[in-house]
Design a protein around this motif. Structure first.
Motif, mmCIF file in Angstrom:
data_model
loop_
_atom_site.group_PDB
_atom_site.id
_atom_site.type_symbol
_atom_site.label_atom_id
_atom_site.label_comp_id
_atom_site.label_asym_id
_atom_site.label_seq_id
_atom_site.Cartn_x
_atom_site.Cartn_y
_atom_site.Cartn_z
ATOM 1 N N TYR A 1 -2.544 -9.922 29.424
ATOM 2 C CA TYR A 1 -1.529 -10.648 28.450
ATOM 3 C C TYR A 1 -2.421 -11.356 27.879
ATOM 4 C CZ TYR A 1 0.192 -16.001 29.178
ATOM 5 O OH TYR A 1 0.825 -16.743 28.931
ATOM 6 N N ILE B 1 -3.698 -10.533 34.051
ATOM 7 C CA ILE B 1 -3.977 -10.973 33.384
ATOM 8 C C ILE B 1 -4.084 -9.465 32.781
ATOM 9 C CG2 ILE B 1 -4.775 -12.233 31.631
ATOM 10 C CD1 ILE B 1 -4.560 -14.770 33.153
ATOM 11 N N LEU C 1 -5.486 -20.688 33.894
ATOM 12 C CA LEU C 1 -5.665 -20.830 31.892
ATOM 13 C C LEU C 1 -6.792 -21.936 30.773
ATOM 14 C CD1 LEU C 1 -2.347 -19.309 30.829
ATOM 15 C CD2 LEU C 1 -4.604 -17.931 31.345
ATOM 16 N N VAL D 1 2.951 -12.806 34.232
ATOM 17 C CA VAL D 1 1.778 -12.770 35.227
ATOM 18 C C VAL D 1 1.987 -13.299 36.347
ATOM 19 C CG1 VAL D 1 -0.506 -13.629 35.126
ATOM 20 C CG2 VAL D 1 0.301 -12.823 33.065
#
Length: 332
Positions: A53, A48, A30, A15
């Motif tokens: 992901y 992402i 995140l 990522v």
């Protein structure tokens, strides 16, 4: 169910490389940190999405670490046949050091995330979908998958299920052998109910009259009560009722008692699944045993084989049911 492209799951480093940022900045995104600019946040979120992901929520995300965890998605914890299914799964997996993590797909219906998403974030080594899989459940092709109890064909997923049509035919043979000539079937809008109804009609094969009531919705006790009420209102001469599962059969027993009809003297009743409730001395329900312990055991064995060799061709295993006669059915 959507099967996504094969390959190793994306990592946080993938990522970061795709977004052109550092690993620590991806971590901040995140964590929804306010210290990240909107431009960089958008770049990370786009990466992402493109890489599909899923951040790990456990230490198993460390390189070289195996989770030894199997995710199991159930239709509904209230359905008792899952108890035996989980017993069989545990028996086949525990010797290999695997543990089960169980989720009910209806328990958190108000949330956006599915239980499958949560299991994938945990880096489970495999998934078991117990029942009919939803078409909107997305499972990566790299995740070993087995369908237990359902008959929906999923690419590269093994299926282990009860032979519902054979069980329906067994129910027909049992009631015909007892001399019943006016039969009823009650069910709900599920694939298992449909298969059992088809098997029941095929088993009768014109040797008796069959009336059918199939209600929309889940095969619950309340549905069984309503279905048998509709059945008897339209066909009061029915002498035997076959319910799509034991829970609906219990609802039928309640409705018959309220109408002053004796079981089995006036109307015989049988169910399907042979749940612990059916076997209680108070109920004593004649039922078709779907052998869910064997289904769970077979599902575990197929999952272990698929974990060991993901390239193996998908297989379908049908477990033969058996009749368990008790006191709710009798000769006419």
């Amino acid at each position: 169910m959507q099967i996504m492209g094969a390959g190793k799951p994306a990592t946080i480093y993938d990522v970061a490389a795709r977004a052109g940022v550092s690993k620590s900045l991806v971590s901040l995104v995140l964590q929804r940190s306010p210290r990240v600019s909107q431009q960089r946040r958008d770049a990370v979120l786009k990466a992402i999405q493109e890489l599909d992901y899923r951040p790990s929520t456990a230490a198993v995300s460390l390189a070289g670490t195996r989770s030894r965890t199997i995710g199991v998605v159930l239709d509904d914890f209230r359905n008792q046949w899952f108890v035996d299914l989980l017993t069989g799964l545990r028996e086949s997996l525990q010797d290999q050091g695997h543990r089960l993590v169980v989720a009910d797909r209806f328990l958190n219906t108000g949330l956006d995330a599915s239980p499958v998403e949560g299991f994938l974030s945990m880096r489970v080594e495999g998934l078991v979908i117990a029942g009919e899989p939803d078409t909107d459940l997305a499972v990566p092709a790299s995740t070993p998958l087995v369908i237990a109890g359902g008959r929906v064909a999923i690419p590269r997923a093994d299926t282990v299920a009860n032979d519902d049509r054979a069980g329906g035919a067994m129910a027909a043979e049992h009631l015909l052998a007892l001399g019943h000539a006016r039969l009823g079937f009650i069910g709900a809008s599920s694939a298992a109910s449909d298969e059992r109804r088809i098997g029941f009609r095929a088993g009768v094969d014109g040797r008796a009259e069959v009336a059918t009531v199939v209600l929309p919705g889940e095969p619950t006790e309340e549905a069984g009560s309503r279905a048998v009420a509709q059945l008897l209102d339209a066909h009061p001469d029915v002498t035997a009722v076959f319910a799509a599962n034991d829970v609906m059969a219990l609802g039928a027993l309640s409705e018959l008692a309220e109408r002053g009809l004796r079981v089995p003297e006036d109307v015989s009743v049988m169910g399907y699944d042979d749940t612990p409730l059916a076997a209680t001395r108070y109920v004593g329900l004649t039922s078709i045993d779907d052998r869910s312990v064997e289904i769970g055991r077979g599902a575990g064995e197929r999952l272990l084989a698929r974990i060991a060799d993901p390239s193996t061709a998908a297989t379908e295993v049908l477990v033969e049911p058996r009749l368990v006669a008790r006191r709710t059915t009798a000769a006419r």
